[in-house]
Structure formats: structure tokens, C-alpha cells
Design an enzyme around this catalytic site. Structure first.
Site, short mmCIF file in Angstrom:
data_model
loop_
_atom_site.label_atom_id
_atom_site.label_comp_id
_atom_site.label_asym_id
_atom_site.label_seq_id
_atom_site.Cartn_x
_atom_site.Cartn_y
_atom_site.Cartn_z
N TYR A 1 1.05 -1.23 -0.06
CA TYR A 1 -0.60 -0.42 -0.14
C TYR A 1 1.11 1.13 -0.12
O TYR A 1 2.15 1.22 0.34
CB TYR A 1 -1.00 0.50 1.22
CG TYR A 1 0.42 0.26 2.61
CD1 TYR A 1 0.02 1.44 3.29
CD2 TYR A 1 0.37 -0.64 3.38
CE1 TYR A 1 0.51 1.95 4.19
CE2 TYR A 1 0.57 -0.42 4.69
CZ TYR A 1 1.22 0.75 4.89
OH TYR A 1 1.47 1.63 6.29
N CYS A 2 0.06 2.22 -0.28
CA CYS A 2 0.83 3.65 -0.65
C CYS A 2 0.01 4.79 -0.15
O CYS A 2 -1.29 4.76 -0.04
CB CYS A 2 1.70 3.91 -1.65
SG CYS A 2 0.71 3.97 -3.06
N THR A 3 0.26 6.40 -0.59
CA THR A 3 -0.67 7.18 -0.53
C THR A 3 -2.44 7.01 -1.48
O THR A 3 -3.14 6.82 -0.22
CB THR A 3 -0.58 8.41 -0.57
OG1 THR A 3 0.94 8.57 0.51
CG2 THR A 3 -1.14 9.47 0.27
N ILE B 1 -4.12 4.48 0.94
CA ILE B 1 -4.96 4.82 2.61
C ILE B 1 -5.88 5.80 2.01
O ILE B 1 -6.87 6.21 2.39
CB ILE B 1 -4.00 5.72 3.24
CG1 ILE B 1 -2.46 4.38 3.05
CG2 ILE B 1 -4.11 6.16 4.27
CD1 ILE B 1 -1.20 5.14 3.93
#
Length: 344
Positions: free
Chosen positions: A198-200, A227
Site C-alpha cells: 500500500y501507499c498514499t 490509504i
């Protein structure tokens, strides 16, 4: 012919933004697709978005587009309609900011780059079309209920510090190009386990998932919309929130509050804090975490030396600032933390 870049000073543009009465909506989006002529695509995009009073930062490359922008809320539908008129962007997911004051950007900048995410990959066999499977918020929560599922955070260390998913593994690096081989090395013994990246907003973890598959991993997933999308779905659908703390964002807000937990500490006094600031000394501009008490004591500076510097006459400061490079000037407690460790 219209001017295809801004010619007004940053100070004036920021002043105009603060005086705006209409609310703005902050949005991020990306899409991997082939753009034959990035400069031409960029210029057409600039004309259309400038007419819609869009502010923000957009990167265009042969491999696609990456954008963080704001638009007057009344113009959101027009923006979406324009983006969807581009065949490759039709149906594009637009991530709406979670914690938004509308003051995220005050100028439109669209730049052509070699890649929309600098990855260091030079293997011609690498193919972004072979990427991991999307997981939505419901599936993410379900998969992470299994203790054998591995969750990997593909953001920078200072983003992880203020907020991350419960049990997520940090890949301790300053750049994405360093993170990719590190992540593969750290996970070498877990090629057959479920791995969620995952990332932003999704752009990094999508490419990272493709990289791990390229390296022979089997069950690789990536969080759809990152996110930001996860937090919105948790609110909309009443799901359990597994993200702790604050989501760092690369605009004037510096962060979005996802949960009330404060995971980080002030880099000056050690008290709980998760507010990122840039040192008030423009010759330093260090990005670091500062509590309100230290902000008052040090006048927004990272040290007494910088505090003394900002007390000098402005002309003297300008002379002393000449030639100083401030890129990647981010607080890091220890460079030793960058040595990758395999997960056993």
C-alpha cells in the site's frame, strides 16, 4: 496563444488562495497508460485545467499521469467530465481528500518527466500490465485478519512515522528506487504468502506489486486507491479502521487525520506529536516533526542555529542562502536504519 505556465509570484498566488470564498476540493489520481507525445498531452491538459481554475502538481510521462490537485467544488463535475472524455482516463478513480481545508495548492504545475514514479527499473522485460490484484477496503480487512498475511508500506520513512496500517512492515529507505529491491530482498523467504502493498493513493504500490511479480512472487496484492480511498470507504461503509495515525500528504496540509492516535514524537523534545513542518529558516527548510510548544520556543525552526539565522537582516540571509541545496532535506534519526533486514 495562451500562456502554458504560471507567471505570477508564489506569494501573490498563495494570498489569492487564502482570500478565495468558494470552497475547494482536493483530489488525487493516477493512471498507467502509454502517452506517445507527453509534451503535447501536457499542453492540452494545462489549457483545459487552467480554464477550470485547477491548482496542483501533475506529472506526465510515456507511462502515464500522476496528479494531486484542487478544484473549486462547484467545478468538480466539469473536471470529472473533462478527464473522462480522455479515453484512457474514462472511469478513472478520483481520490477525494479525507481531511480537507481546500488550501492544499495555489498554482497549477504540469511537468513532463521520464516516469511518473522514479523507480530505477531498467529491465526491458518489466511489464506494468502484469501487476498485483486490487484489494478494496473490505477485502483488505478480511485478508489482514489472517496473521500470515504480510502488509508492506511502500512510502517514505517520514510518512510511515506518523501513520501506518497496524502491523505493516516499513521498507526503510529514502527513495522508491531503493525500496523496490529492498522489499524483494526482505520478502525473499515469503514468496508464496499473501503480500499486500500500500501507499498514499495507489501509484507506488501498484508499480511495486508488478515488480514483485516480476521477481517471482506469487500472491501479490495492492490496496486500491491507497490509504486515501481506504479511509473514505471505511467512513462510507462503517468498516473497522485498521489505519493508525495520520496520512502524510505532499501539499500544504502536510497530513490527513485518519485516526486520533498520535504515533510519532516531536523531534526536538520527544513529546507525542505528528505535525510535520519545514524549518522557518529558508536556508535549511528541514522537514521535521515539531510540537506546538517547541514551535513557539524555536519560532518554527529546527535548531537554535536556525533560530539565530532568521533573526539576521533579510538581505544578509539572502546572501548566506545563495548556493545552498535543500532537496531531500528530511529529518532522519539514523542512517543505519536504512540497512534492509530480512523478515523471518
Amino acid at each position: 496563444m495562451p500562456v502554458l505556465h504560471n507567471r505570477v509570484s508564489q506569494e501573490e498566488l498563495k494570498k489569492r488562495l487564502m482570500e478565495e470564498s468558494e470552497p475547494r476540493t482536493t483530489i488525487s489520481f493516477y493512471q498507467y497508460f502509454f502517452i506517445e507525445n507527453p509534451q503535447q498531452f501536457r499542453d492540452q491538459l494545462y489549457r483545459q485545467l487552467n480554464a477550470l481554475k485547477v491548482f496542483g502538481r501533475i506529472y506526465v510521462a510515456n507511462e502515464g499521469i500522476n496528479a494531486q490537485i484542487s478544484v473549486p467544488s462547484s467545478g468538480f463535475d466539469a473536471l470529472r467530465q473533462y478527464l473522462y472524455s480522455i479515453p484512457e482516463l474514462n472511469g478513472l478513480r478520483l481520490n477525494i481528500a479525507v481531511d480537507d481545508d481546500g488550501k492544499s495548492f495555489w498554482v497549477l504545475k504540469i511537468k513532463v518527466r521520464d516516469k511518473i514514479v522514479a523507480d530505477g527499473i531498467d529491465d526491458p522485460a518489466f511489464d506494468m500490465r502484469r501487476k498485483g490484484r486490487y484489494v478494496d477496503a473490505v477485502t483488505f480487512n478480511h485478508l489482514t485478519d489472517d496473521p500470515q498475511t504480510i502488509v508492506i508500506d511502500m512510502r517514505n520513512h517520514y510518512e510511515y512515522e506518523v501513520g501506518h496500517f497496524d502491523g505493516a512492515i516499513e521498507v526503510p529507505s529514502d527513495t522508491f528506487r531503493e525500496q523496490l529491491p529492498m522489499a524483494a530482498e526482505m520478502m525473499e523467504a515469503h514468496k508464496d504468502q499473501n503480500i499486500i502493498m500500500y501507499c498514499t493513493g495507489g501509484i507506488r504500490c501498484e508499480k511495486a506489486s508488478a515488480y514483485l511479480l516480476h521477481k517471482g512472487f506469487k500472491n501479490v496484492f495492492h490496496l486500491e486507491g491507497g490509504i486515501i480511498n481506504y479511509a473514505n470507504k471505511v467512513k462510507e461503509e462503517g468498516l473497522k479502521n485498521k489505519f493508525r495515525g495520520k496520512n502524510f500528504v505532499f501539499d500544504n496540509r502536510m497530513g490527513e487525520r485518519i485516526s486520533e492516535e498520535v504515533l510519532a514524537h516531536c523531534h526536538q523534545c520527544g513529546e507525542p506529536a505528528d505535525t510535520h513542518v519545514n524549518c522557518a529558516n529558508e536556508a535549511c527548510h528541514l522537514l521535521f516533526i515539531q510540537c506546538s510548544k517547541c514551535g513557539f520556543t524555536y519560532q518554527g525552526c529546527c535548531s537554535e542555529e536556525c533560530q539565530d539565522f532568521i533573526k539576521l537582516p533579510e538581505e544578509e540571509q539572502k546572501i548566506l542562502r545563495k548556493g545552498i541545496m535543500k532537496d531531500q532535506n528530511v529529518f532522519n534519526k539514523s542512517r543505519a536504519r536504512l540497512r534492509p533486514k530480512k523478515i523471518s
